[in-house]
Design a protein around this motif. Structure first.
Motif, PDB file in Angstrom:
ATOM      1  N   LEU B   6       0.849  -1.195   0.000  1.00 31.63           N
ATOM      2  CA  LEU B   6       0.000   0.000   0.000  1.00 31.63           C
ATOM      3  C   LEU B   6       0.884   1.244   0.000  1.00 31.63           C
ATOM      4  O   LEU B   6       2.073   1.187   0.309  1.00 31.63           O
ATOM      5  CB  LEU B   6      -0.900   0.009   1.243  1.00 31.63           C
ATOM      6  CG  LEU B   6      -1.757  -1.233   1.464  1.00 31.63           C
ATOM      7  CD1 LEU B   6      -2.508  -1.128   2.790  1.00 31.63           C
ATOM      8  CD2 LEU B   6      -2.744  -1.415   0.317  1.00 31.63           C
ATOM      9  N   GLU B   7       0.278   2.378  -0.309  1.00 30.57           N
ATOM     10  CA  GLU B   7       1.034   3.627  -0.328  1.00 30.57           C
ATOM     11  C   GLU B   7       1.414   4.054   1.091  1.00 30.57           C
ATOM     12  O   GLU B   7       0.597   3.997   2.016  1.00 30.57           O
ATOM     13  CB  GLU B   7       0.190   4.740  -0.967  1.00 30.57           C
ATOM     14  CG  GLU B   7       0.256   4.761  -2.473  1.00 30.57           C
ATOM     15  CD  GLU B   7       1.645   5.030  -3.026  1.00 30.57           C
ATOM     16  OE1 GLU B   7       2.237   6.074  -2.695  1.00 30.57           O
ATOM     17  OE2 GLU B   7       2.162   4.186  -3.789  1.00 30.57           O
ATOM     18  N   HIS B   8       2.632   4.428   1.290  1.00 28.68           N
ATOM     19  CA  HIS B   8       3.078   5.109   2.507  1.00 28.68           C
ATOM     20  C   HIS B   8       4.335   5.879   2.158  1.00 28.68           C
ATOM     21  O   HIS B   8       5.244   5.310   1.541  1.00 28.68           O
ATOM     22  CB  HIS B   8       3.350   4.132   3.651  1.00 28.68           C
ATOM     23  CG  HIS B   8       3.552   4.828   4.969  1.00 28.68           C
ATOM     24  ND1 HIS B   8       4.753   5.361   5.342  1.00 28.68           N
ATOM     25  CD2 HIS B   8       2.683   5.119   5.972  1.00 28.68           C
ATOM     26  CE1 HIS B   8       4.620   5.936   6.537  1.00 28.68           C
ATOM     27  NE2 HIS B   8       3.372   5.804   6.933  1.00 28.68           N
ATOM     28  N   THR B   9       4.396   7.149   2.541  1.00 24.63           N
ATOM     29  CA  THR B   9       5.468   8.009   2.048  1.00 24.63           C
ATOM     30  C   THR B   9       6.843   7.567   2.541  1.00 24.63           C
ATOM     31  O   THR B   9       7.786   7.477   1.766  1.00 24.63           O
ATOM     32  CB  THR B   9       5.225   9.466   2.485  1.00 24.63           C
ATOM     33  OG1 THR B   9       3.843   9.757   2.309  1.00 24.63           O
ATOM     34  CG2 THR B   9       6.055  10.425   1.667  1.00 24.63           C
ATOM     35  N   ALA B  10       6.938   7.307   3.842  1.00 23.38           N
ATOM     36  CA  ALA B  10       8.268   7.095   4.410  1.00 23.38           C
ATOM     37  C   ALA B  10       8.625   5.620   4.528  1.00 23.38           C
ATOM     38  O   ALA B  10       9.784   5.246   4.377  1.00 23.38           O
ATOM     39  CB  ALA B  10       8.358   7.749   5.781  1.00 23.38           C
ATOM     40  N   ASP B  11       7.644   4.800   4.816  1.00 18.55           N
ATOM     41  CA  ASP B  11       7.931   3.416   5.175  1.00 18.55           C
ATOM     42  C   ASP B  11       7.220   2.455   4.236  1.00 18.55           C
ATOM     43  O   ASP B  11       6.743   2.851   3.197  1.00 18.55           O
ATOM     44  CB  ASP B  11       7.555   3.193   6.642  1.00 18.55           C
ATOM     45  CG  ASP B  11       8.397   4.073   7.552  1.00 18.55           C
ATOM     46  OD1 ASP B  11       9.624   4.001   7.464  1.00 18.55           O
ATOM     47  OD2 ASP B  11       7.821   4.863   8.327  1.00 18.55           O
ATOM     48  N   ARG B  13       4.112  -0.294   3.787  1.00 16.13           N
ATOM     49  CA  ARG B  13       2.852  -0.719   4.378  1.00 16.13           C
ATOM     50  C   ARG B  13       2.266  -1.815   3.495  1.00 16.13           C
ATOM     51  O   ARG B  13       2.252  -1.686   2.266  1.00 16.13           O
ATOM     52  CB  ARG B  13       1.919   0.499   4.425  1.00 16.13           C
ATOM     53  CG  ARG B  13       0.697   0.347   5.248  1.00 16.13           C
ATOM     54  CD  ARG B  13       0.135   1.733   5.567  1.00 16.13           C
ATOM     55  NE  ARG B  13      -1.282   1.647   5.812  1.00 16.13           N
ATOM     56  CZ  ARG B  13      -2.206   2.253   5.075  1.00 16.13           C
ATOM     57  NH1 ARG B  13      -1.865   3.009   4.050  1.00 16.13           N
ATOM     58  NH2 ARG B  13      -3.476   2.119   5.371  1.00 16.13           N
ATOM     59  N   VAL B 113      14.742  -3.603   7.579  1.00 19.97           N
ATOM     60  CA  VAL B 113      13.526  -3.241   8.327  1.00 19.97           C
ATOM     61  C   VAL B 113      13.951  -2.961   9.760  1.00 19.97           C
ATOM     62  O   VAL B 113      14.571  -3.800  10.411  1.00 19.97           O
ATOM     63  CB  VAL B 113      12.482  -4.380   8.282  1.00 19.97           C
ATOM     64  CG1 VAL B 113      11.294  -4.052   9.188  1.00 19.97           C
ATOM     65  CG2 VAL B 113      11.999  -4.606   6.857  1.00 19.97           C
ATOM     66  N   SER B 117       5.578  -1.568  13.104  1.00 17.40           N
ATOM     67  CA  SER B 117       4.861  -0.476  13.759  1.00 17.40           C
ATOM     68  C   SER B 117       3.456  -0.902  14.171  1.00 17.40           C
ATOM     69  O   SER B 117       2.789  -1.662  13.475  1.00 17.40           O
ATOM     70  CB  SER B 117       4.760   0.722  12.818  1.00 17.40           C
ATOM     71  OG  SER B 117       3.931   1.696  13.401  1.00 17.40           O
ATOM     72  N   LEU B 135       2.682  -1.953   8.989  1.00 16.61           N
ATOM     73  CA  LEU B 135       3.699  -1.025   8.479  1.00 16.61           C
ATOM     74  C   LEU B 135       5.072  -1.422   9.014  1.00 16.61           C
ATOM     75  O   LEU B 135       5.228  -1.663  10.213  1.00 16.61           O
ATOM     76  CB  LEU B 135       3.335   0.398   8.923  1.00 16.61           C
ATOM     77  CG  LEU B 135       4.201   1.544   8.411  1.00 16.61           C
ATOM     78  CD1 LEU B 135       3.329   2.793   8.242  1.00 16.61           C
ATOM     79  CD2 LEU B 135       5.319   1.882   9.387  1.00 16.61           C
ATOM     80  N   ASP B 137       8.949  -0.149   9.459  1.00 13.77           N
ATOM     81  CA  ASP B 137       9.844   1.009   9.407  1.00 13.77           C
ATOM     82  C   ASP B 137      11.104   0.611   8.657  1.00 13.77           C
ATOM     83  O   ASP B 137      11.791  -0.325   9.061  1.00 13.77           O
ATOM     84  CB  ASP B 137      10.189   1.466  10.833  1.00 13.77           C
ATOM     85  CG  ASP B 137      11.156   2.644  10.846  1.00 13.77           C
ATOM     86  OD1 ASP B 137      11.358   3.266   9.792  1.00 13.77           O
ATOM     87  OD2 ASP B 137      11.690   2.947  11.925  1.00 13.77           O
ATOM     88  N   VAL B 138      11.385   1.295   7.550  1.00 16.24           N
ATOM     89  CA  VAL B 138      12.579   0.952   6.763  1.00 16.24           C
ATOM     90  C   VAL B 138      13.493   2.163   6.651  1.00 16.24           C
ATOM     91  O   VAL B 138      13.102   3.266   6.949  1.00 16.24           O
ATOM     92  CB  VAL B 138      12.204   0.455   5.357  1.00 16.24           C
ATOM     93  CG1 VAL B 138      11.454  -0.852   5.454  1.00 16.24           C
ATOM     94  CG2 VAL B 138      11.415   1.490   4.589  1.00 16.24           C
TER      95      VAL B 138
END
Lengths: 480, 138
Positions: B6-11, B13, B113, B117, B135, B137-138
């Motif tokens: 899915l879309e997620h700007t920083a990480d 998902r 990774v 989260s 999500l 965290d990368v």
């Protein structure tokens, strides 16, 4: 502003307020700083996270976000929250998994034209600094060494011959958090820490060669030790698996504590405990130990980089002095003015950089009148900046500013739209050589996936959350 | 069963779907391993047991994925499969992870990774299938 930020009020040219009520349970408003040019990059998820932070007990003044605000987890990236030491909480969600992820900058006396075989220098750095997924330390650390790292931070590395005393003077907090309590770090975290000292990691971590291509503030530039036209080395990494495990462990601990203390949360990643509670103190002790590991880690990488410059250019370690080292994922105990009086608070900075102004405590004595050096990295293809901390930042943002440009495109979007090889070649045409384990990691971190670092830093400068000192142009990088 | 990014700007998902909780957890572990190592092919030679309990199924998933991440990084192992039994009440997961030692020539194509989260972590059951969003965290 676009429809998705409906409900937000403009309170200044660059200042915006998220009013109480934006999400249920807010105790204070949210506040962030953006120019008109950057408002299109603001995501609803980031605003919601900014508002969520405002629901936490004991938050002082407001929930803040810097101009590199974007959607993260727990706090937004670029988020700053200060908490009362009696009524307030401490939360791993306000620090992140990569505890004391940070940036340091080394100066060199070399001119760009003197880096004759740049590809070979980049390759030497890539071989000297273990990089990428699965990388293991070239050091053989014992448990006693690891404990000393957690206890002493960067000074452990200096004692081990991996740096100079002066390096410590140029680290935020002298490269150590006094609150460290290694006994609060789990065996799992220690095990991960044993094998990763001096490794760079992956994702957005890098070691970059740059050229100081413009000095905006000659007096500060001279005092900080940067000269126009010279090459500099920027290192971006954190506490590696040890810090990641500390965060993982304490989210579990504080999740249970949140229920015990009757705290209602809008997001479980904001799991927290009163600062002055057994669980809160335990997290702070472990977090500070991980922060110390990160400072030691950046010091070890610095040593490796100095060795490469020694072999290639005959430079001594003193020829690559540390300009400064800043943390941008951390919670610290600091004194600030709140509602007209001095208060000691717990300041969480999640993708935000300390930017202490002139006269603030803990600055190197020769820089006290100028303010703290602040390092803001750009991306592989866009400039990084050196700034100095300000009284305005002390007044408005608990002595904080942004930590980078901030992403605008997801990693999956980047990989769909950009081929790593094309990005690598485009950078090469611009004189920037990149060495990475694979092309996908280059695509994910392409310059176009970030906001304009120049615009983000302009907002910081205009608002006064930092004053521009120098611009650094990238010429090469190793990445994980 | 499916894994969708899915879309997620920083990480990163993911949405994972599976017919059972056990398959859902195993697929989530696969999403984690694919993120880390990109290519999971090759013979499995290592086995690590899993035996975890938690207060609810979301925290069980958090604990499970965090354990997979820990074992993989601490022991330098790439897990190619998870054989699991998930009990909803009280929430527990038992079983084993199978995999092979990390080999830089094969497994360096992914990204690190940092953690799993809790933000927007959810497991729902509808129309006879289970779905989770998580999500990294990368």
């Amino acid at each position: 502003m676009s429809e998705m930020v409906k409900g937000v009020t403009r309170t200044g040219q660059f200042e915006w307020e998220v009013p109480v009520g934006y999400v249920p349970g807010m105790r204070v408003p949210g506040r962030f700083y953006l120019s008109d040019a950057l408002t299109g990059t603001l995501e609803e998820g980031a605003l919601k996270q900014l508002a969520n932070v405002a629901t936490l007990p004991g938050i002082r003044c407001c929930s803040l976000a810097m101009p590199d605000i974007h959607w993260g987890y727990g706090f937004p990236i670029g988020g700053v929250g200060a908490f009362d030491l009696t009524e307030g909480v401490v939360s791993p969600g306000g620090v992140g998994f990569d505890i004391n992820c940070g940036v340091r900058l080394l100066a060199t006396p070399l001119r760009e034209a003197e880096i004759l075989k740049k590809a070979e220098v980049i390759e030497d750095l890539y071989q000297a600094v273990p990089t990428g997924v699965g990388a293991r330390s070239s050091q053989r650390l014992g448990k006693a060494d690891l404990r000393s790292m957690l206890e002493d931070g960067a000074s452990w590395a200096v004692r081990a011959g991996l740096g100079m005393e002066r390096d410590l003077d140029r680290c935020e907090g002298n490269g150590r958090m006094d609150e460290t309590d290694p006994s609060k770090v789990s065996e799992k975290a220690l095990q991960r820490g044993l094998t990763q000292s001096g490794t760079l990691g992956a994702g957005n971590h890098f070691l970059e060669l740059q050229v100081v291509d413009e000095i905006y503030d000659p007096a500060a530039g001279a005092a900080f030790g940067v000269e126009e036209g010279t090459v500099a080395v920027m290192i971006h990494c954190g506490s590696r698996g040890l810090g990641h495990q500390v965060c993982t462990d304490y989210i579990q601990v504080l999740e249970a504590a949140t229920r015990r203390y009757g705290i209602t949360l809008p997001d479980r990643q904001l799991a927290c405990a009163p600062v002055d509670s057994p669980e809160g103190r335990a997290y702070v002790g472990a977090m500070a130990a991980a922060a110390n590991y990160a400072w030691a880690n950046r010091q070890v990488i610095t040593h490796h980089a100095r060795e490469v410059f020694g072999r290639r250019f005959g430079l001594a370690p003193e020829d690559l002095p540390l300009v400064y080292d800043v943390a941008h994922n951390i919670a610290k105990f600091e004194e600030h003015e709140v509602d007209g009086r001095r208060e000691r608070v717990c300041v969480h900075r999640k993708g935000a950089t300390r930017a202490f102004g002139p006269g603030a405590p803990g600055l190197p004595s020769d820089l006290a009148a100028l303010g703290q050096p602040v390092i803001i990295p750009g991306s592989m293809g866009t400039p990084s900046f050196l700034l100095r901390g300000t009284e305005e930042a002390m007044r408005r943002t608990f002595g904080s500013t942004c930590h980078g440009a901030g992403r605008v495109m997801s990693r999956s979007g980047a990989k769909k739209q950009l081929a790593g090889r094309d990005v690598r070649e485009a950078l090469r045409r611009d004189g920037i050589l990149v060495r990475a384990p694979n092309d996908a990691s280059i695509a994910e971190e392409a310059p176009s996936v970030y906001k304009s670092s120049t615009e983000v830093v302009r907002v910081v400068h205009e608002v006064g959350l930092g004053r521009l000192v120098a611009r650094l142009r990238p010429i090469g990088a190793i990445k994980g | 069963m499916s894994i969708e990014e899915l879309e997620h700007t920083a990480d990163l998902r993911f949405r994972v779907r599976a017919p059972s909780l056990a398959d859902l957890f195993a697929e989530a572990a696969r999403a984690l391993m694919q993120t880390l190592y990109a290519d999971l092919r090759g013979p499995a030679t290592e086995i690590r047991p899993i035996d975890l309990e938690s207060g609810d199924r979301e925290s069980l998933l958090y604990n499970f994925l965090s354990e997979v991440l820990y074992l993989s990084e601490a022991e330098n192992l790439v897990f190619t499969e998870a054989e699991l039994k998930v009990t909803p009440s009280p929430p527990s997961v038992v079983g084993r992870l199978v995999g092979r030692p990390f080999d830089r020539a094969l497994h360096a194509g992914g990204t690190e990774v940092k953690g799993i989260s809790y933000s927007d972590l959810a497991i729902v059951e509808a129309n006879g299938e289970f779905c989770l969003e998580v999500l990294f965290d990368v």
